[in-house]
Design a protein around this motif. Sequence first.
Motif, PDB file in Angstrom:
ATOM      1  N   SER A 105      -2.247   0.943  -2.510  1.00  0.00           N
ATOM      2  CA  SER A 105      -3.377   1.316  -1.649  1.00  0.00           C
ATOM      3  C   SER A 105      -3.053   2.504  -0.751  1.00  0.00           C
ATOM      4  O   SER A 105      -3.970   3.167  -0.250  1.00  0.00           O
ATOM      5  CB  SER A 105      -3.799   0.134  -0.776  1.00  0.00           C
ATOM      6  OG  SER A 105      -4.309  -0.914  -1.563  1.00  0.00           O
ATOM      7  N   ALA A 106      -1.759   2.769  -0.518  1.00  0.00           N
ATOM      8  CA  ALA A 106      -1.390   3.904   0.319  1.00  0.00           C
ATOM      9  C   ALA A 106      -1.839   5.218  -0.310  1.00  0.00           C
ATOM     10  O   ALA A 106      -2.178   6.172   0.400  1.00  0.00           O
ATOM     11  CB  ALA A 106       0.128   3.914   0.540  1.00  0.00           C
ATOM     12  N   LEU A 107      -1.871   5.267  -1.633  1.00  0.00           N
ATOM     13  CA  LEU A 107      -2.308   6.493  -2.317  1.00  0.00           C
ATOM     14  C   LEU A 107      -3.778   6.772  -2.042  1.00  0.00           C
ATOM     15  O   LEU A 107      -4.157   7.889  -1.670  1.00  0.00           O
ATOM     16  CB  LEU A 107      -2.063   6.361  -3.828  1.00  0.00           C
ATOM     17  CG  LEU A 107      -0.603   6.139  -4.246  1.00  0.00           C
ATOM     18  CD1 LEU A 107      -0.516   5.738  -5.709  1.00  0.00           C
ATOM     19  CD2 LEU A 107       0.214   7.399  -3.994  1.00  0.00           C
ATOM     20  N   THR A 108      -4.617   5.770  -2.218  1.00  0.00           N
ATOM     21  CA  THR A 108      -6.045   5.951  -1.964  1.00  0.00           C
ATOM     22  C   THR A 108      -6.323   6.120  -0.469  1.00  0.00           C
ATOM     23  O   THR A 108      -7.286   6.792  -0.096  1.00  0.00           O
ATOM     24  CB  THR A 108      -6.853   4.767  -2.515  1.00  0.00           C
ATOM     25  OG1 THR A 108      -6.299   3.545  -2.013  1.00  0.00           O
ATOM     26  CG2 THR A 108      -6.784   4.737  -4.034  1.00  0.00           C
ATOM     27  N   ARG A 109      -5.479   5.530   0.386  1.00  0.00           N
ATOM     28  CA  ARG A 109      -5.655   5.696   1.832  1.00  0.00           C
ATOM     29  C   ARG A 109      -5.470   7.155   2.220  1.00  0.00           C
ATOM     30  O   ARG A 109      -6.236   7.701   3.028  1.00  0.00           O
ATOM     31  CB  ARG A 109      -4.650   4.822   2.571  1.00  0.00           C
ATOM     32  CG  ARG A 109      -4.650   5.011   4.085  1.00  0.00           C
ATOM     33  CD  ARG A 109      -5.788   4.221   4.717  1.00  0.00           C
ATOM     34  NE  ARG A 109      -5.788   4.379   6.156  1.00  0.00           N
ATOM     35  CZ  ARG A 109      -6.535   5.236   6.824  1.00  0.00           C
ATOM     36  NH1 ARG A 109      -7.371   6.031   6.186  1.00  0.00           N
ATOM     37  NH2 ARG A 109      -6.482   5.311   8.136  1.00  0.00           N
ATOM     38  N   LEU A 110      -4.476   7.829   1.668  1.00  0.00           N
ATOM     39  CA  LEU A 110      -4.253   9.243   1.968  1.00  0.00           C
ATOM     40  C   LEU A 110      -5.425  10.096   1.485  1.00  0.00           C
ATOM     41  O   LEU A 110      -5.856  11.033   2.174  1.00  0.00           O
ATOM     42  CB  LEU A 110      -2.953   9.717   1.326  1.00  0.00           C
ATOM     43  CG  LEU A 110      -1.651   9.181   1.941  1.00  0.00           C
ATOM     44  CD1 LEU A 110      -0.450   9.566   1.096  1.00  0.00           C
ATOM     45  CD2 LEU A 110      -1.482   9.698   3.376  1.00  0.00           C
ATOM     46  N   LEU A 151       2.478   3.557   6.837  1.00  0.00           N
ATOM     47  CA  LEU A 151       1.018   3.501   6.807  1.00  0.00           C
ATOM     48  C   LEU A 151       0.600   2.047   6.951  1.00  0.00           C
ATOM     49  O   LEU A 151       1.361   1.141   6.608  1.00  0.00           O
ATOM     50  CB  LEU A 151       0.475   4.029   5.473  1.00  0.00           C
ATOM     51  CG  LEU A 151       0.022   5.489   5.361  1.00  0.00           C
ATOM     52  CD1 LEU A 151      -0.474   5.746   3.950  1.00  0.00           C
ATOM     53  CD2 LEU A 151      -1.062   5.830   6.365  1.00  0.00           C
ATOM     54  N   HIS A 152      -0.625   1.834   7.411  1.00  0.00           N
ATOM     55  CA  HIS A 152      -1.160   0.475   7.494  1.00  0.00           C
ATOM     56  C   HIS A 152      -2.095   0.243   6.309  1.00  0.00           C
ATOM     57  O   HIS A 152      -3.262   0.640   6.339  1.00  0.00           O
ATOM     58  CB  HIS A 152      -1.914   0.271   8.812  1.00  0.00           C
ATOM     59  CG  HIS A 152      -1.018   0.202  10.008  1.00  0.00           C
ATOM     60  ND1 HIS A 152      -0.722  -0.973  10.645  1.00  0.00           N
ATOM     61  CD2 HIS A 152      -0.317   1.156  10.648  1.00  0.00           C
ATOM     62  CE1 HIS A 152       0.107  -0.730  11.651  1.00  0.00           C
ATOM     63  NE2 HIS A 152       0.359   0.551  11.671  1.00  0.00           N
ATOM     64  N   THR A 153      -1.554  -0.362   5.245  1.00  0.00           N
ATOM     65  CA  THR A 153      -2.376  -0.729   4.082  1.00  0.00           C
ATOM     66  C   THR A 153      -1.978  -2.125   3.623  1.00  0.00           C
ATOM     67  O   THR A 153      -0.919  -2.633   3.986  1.00  0.00           O
ATOM     68  CB  THR A 153      -2.206   0.261   2.912  1.00  0.00           C
ATOM     69  OG1 THR A 153      -0.841   0.255   2.482  1.00  0.00           O
ATOM     70  CG2 THR A 153      -2.591   1.677   3.318  1.00  0.00           C
ATOM     71  N   ASN A 154      -2.827  -2.730   2.787  1.00  0.00           N
ATOM     72  CA  ASN A 154      -2.586  -4.111   2.350  1.00  0.00           C
ATOM     73  C   ASN A 154      -1.497  -4.224   1.296  1.00  0.00           C
ATOM     74  O   ASN A 154      -0.846  -5.259   1.185  1.00  0.00           O
ATOM     75  CB  ASN A 154      -3.887  -4.722   1.821  1.00  0.00           C
ATOM     76  CG  ASN A 154      -4.898  -4.960   2.930  1.00  0.00           C
ATOM     77  OD1 ASN A 154      -4.524  -5.245   4.063  1.00  0.00           O
ATOM     78  ND2 ASN A 154      -6.168  -4.816   2.616  1.00  0.00           N
ATOM     79  N   ASP A 155      -1.338  -3.193   0.476  1.00  0.00           N
ATOM     80  CA  ASP A 155      -0.290  -3.223  -0.544  1.00  0.00           C
ATOM     81  C   ASP A 155       0.210  -1.806  -0.778  1.00  0.00           C
ATOM     82  O   ASP A 155      -0.312  -0.841  -0.197  1.00  0.00           O
ATOM     83  CB  ASP A 155      -0.802  -3.863  -1.854  1.00  0.00           C
ATOM     84  CG  ASP A 155      -2.075  -3.217  -2.366  1.00  0.00           C
ATOM     85  OD1 ASP A 155      -2.155  -1.972  -2.353  1.00  0.00           O
ATOM     86  OD2 ASP A 155      -3.000  -3.942  -2.773  1.00  0.00           O
ATOM     87  N   ALA A 156       1.219  -1.666  -1.637  1.00  0.00           N
ATOM     88  CA  ALA A 156       1.840  -0.356  -1.836  1.00  0.00           C
ATOM     89  C   ALA A 156       0.896   0.660  -2.495  1.00  0.00           C
ATOM     90  O   ALA A 156       0.712   1.764  -1.970  1.00  0.00           O
ATOM     91  CB  ALA A 156       3.128  -0.526  -2.652  1.00  0.00           C
TER      92      ALA A 156
END
Length: 560
Positions: free
Chosen positions: A420-425, A413-418
């Motif tokens: 953040s991937a949860l909220t990105r989904l 995934l393209h996120t700024n930190d680890a």
Amino acid sequence: MKLGQILVKNGVATDAQVEEALRLREKGERIGDALRRLGHIREEHVLQALSEQLRIPTVDLTGLDIDPAILEQVAVKTVFQKKVLPLDRRNGTLRVALSDPLDLDVLDELRLLVRCDVEPVLARPADIERLIKKYYGMAADEVNRMVEAAREELTVLQESRHEDGEALALAEDASLIKFVNQLFTEAVRERASDIHIEPMEEGLRIRYRIDGVLHQVPVPAQLGRFTPAIISRVKIMSGLNIAEKRLPQDGRILIKTHGAEIDVRVSIIPNVWGEGVCLRLLDRRNIQLTMEDLGMPPQVLEQFKRLITQPHGILLVTGPTGSGKTTTLYAALQKINSLEDKIITIEDPVEYQLPGIKQIQVNTKTGLTFAGGLRAILRHDPDIIMVGEIRDLETAEIAIQSALTGHLVFSTLHTNDAPSALTRLIDMGVEPFLVVSTIEGLVAQRLVRRVCSHCKEEMRPKEAEFEAGALPEDIRTFWRGRGCAECRGTGYRGRVGVFELAVLDDSVRDLVLKRTGSNAVKKACVERGMRTLRDDGWDRVRAGITTPEEVVRITKADKF
């Protein structure tokens, strides 16, 4: 006195070594080169001995600036063919650095050309080569030959049909082919990951991306007139349509140079001044990386190994383009690859071919998308699936359903930190309870440049750096590169990863279920032992691997 005798007299070689070199030297090989090949002496030893033998002084070319007017006194053809470099003119005498002092004809040729006395000096051939490229531009001799041979009408390209014919004809010219080939070989030698060929209003700009940073390649000013031919040559090599100049095109080239097979991904897009070309160089040797080669800290590596051996669930690796996500996942797949498990990947593109693993290339032209390919993969009884990237809700939902039905899924995934991937989904539309039910771990990574080992020196930070909060207080010394020929004067050579690994526990899952913001989730992960990208970067500074400037450039300050 013979060269071998001088080397023995200087104490850098023995009689036995000279006899061995004479016995084992290859046809036409000089004694000094033979001794170097056998590992008995270094280049500077040969240079000093030649200086004594021929009574020609040596010169160090490091940091030398040459007046452009001096360079114009010697023809480009002579400079490249004879590997000589005019340095300066003193009292009517031109001082010239020689790569091969035994080539006696070159001095006579130079005297006839410049019509004055010539004083030869000896320098390292590699230094002469570097300065020739710096001041004349790469393959300037070939460009010069093309300029002399090109027909006058080539300067005026009005009709597209006329341009195509001229460009195609010139694209098959031997000198232009040699220039483009040298563009590739030089990029590989410089460890470039990308080549950018960019038509500009004032001419043609070529840049290499080395260790994540773009560097302009010196090229002759007149190269711009051959831009259509250069782009046509790249299109021919990658099997693209030469006549199509209005639409983006993608292709692929496989080359072999410097003993390495390089997979070149070609992307061409039209712009105001012509067609821009981006060439991504994928060195097949890089895929031999093991888990230990990734550079993960021991505690992160141990947790990561546990995550990739889970029976089911999702492991996400996040970061921007070019941060090494795919390399990390490939290393993980190679670690767990076995006869007992069926591993299938769907990627865009397939960057490296992994033995024993089924890999699918996304092809949007034929309708093969990540989501469609992932559905097909599930009908092939896989145990482990890698999805190159989760780009949309449909792909995310299928990946989650795959994990819920007993598969281990890797993706990026393209996120700024680890965290953040949860909220990105969730932002994509995935229900929070599905996210926490399937995600086992998240890795964020970046690549920082390594301090050059050839010119590194220990430094003490200034007090202002502490006052500004730019450095942790416990870092009292760090290493920085002065800049040398090995690192192109940058002070850096190579890159290493910095990592952030978040493993979900019940308390973090509760926060995600409540749709808590990413900062609160990150804070909770840190409280449970997660070291952030910035923290890992400071550890690399403490170890003398990178510099504070690199850590600040690549990672964001932690604010919870």
